[in-house]
Design a protein around this motif. Sequence first.
Motif, short mmCIF file in Angstrom:
data_model
loop_
_atom_site.label_atom_id
_atom_site.label_comp_id
_atom_site.label_asym_id
_atom_site.label_seq_id
_atom_site.Cartn_x
_atom_site.Cartn_y
_atom_site.Cartn_z
N HIS A 5 0.83 -1.20 0.00
CA HIS A 5 0.00 0.00 0.00
C HIS A 5 0.87 1.25 0.00
N THR A 37 -3.35 3.57 5.48
CA THR A 37 -3.02 3.52 4.05
C THR A 37 -3.97 4.39 3.22
N CYS A 39 -5.95 3.40 1.04
CA CYS A 39 -7.25 2.74 0.87
C CYS A 39 -7.99 2.60 2.19
N CYS A 57 -1.56 -2.17 -4.50
CA CYS A 57 -2.95 -1.92 -4.14
C CYS A 57 -3.51 -0.81 -5.03
N CYS A 60 -4.83 2.47 -3.49
CA CYS A 60 -3.69 3.22 -2.98
C CYS A 60 -2.94 3.93 -4.11
ZN LIG Z 1 -4.15 0.01 -0.15
#
Ligand SMILES: [Zn+2]
Length: 107
Positions: A5, A37, A39, A57, A60
């Motif tokens: 991430h 993170t 996300c 990710c 991210c």
């Molecule tokens: Zn993430």
Amino acid sequence: MSHIHVDRKVLEAGAVYRNLLVASTGLVPDEPTVVTTGCGVEAPYAQTSIRPESVTCLPCREHAAAEHLRYADQVSRLARMTGSVVSAEEAGEAARWARETAAKFAG
Ligand SMILES: [Zn+2]
């Protein structure tokens, strides 16, 4: 395999920001052990990266791209402020770097 991430504050985690902070305040920030993170989950710092080629990710990556574009605008504005610690040349370079990094995250 778990995803890599980005730190939600991806730019503050980056070397450019750290160097700027050290240069302007003399403070060296500690590296956190757990970060929030891009996300929205908590992840060990070791499972995050600020390098576009390492982040797997997708939310991210999108977050990081948006943050870098925002940073590019901010740093451009900062350079126009009176008494700014950042010269126009430094700001131009930082903004260019941020836009290039955003493109890598978005790509
Ligand atoms: Zn993430």
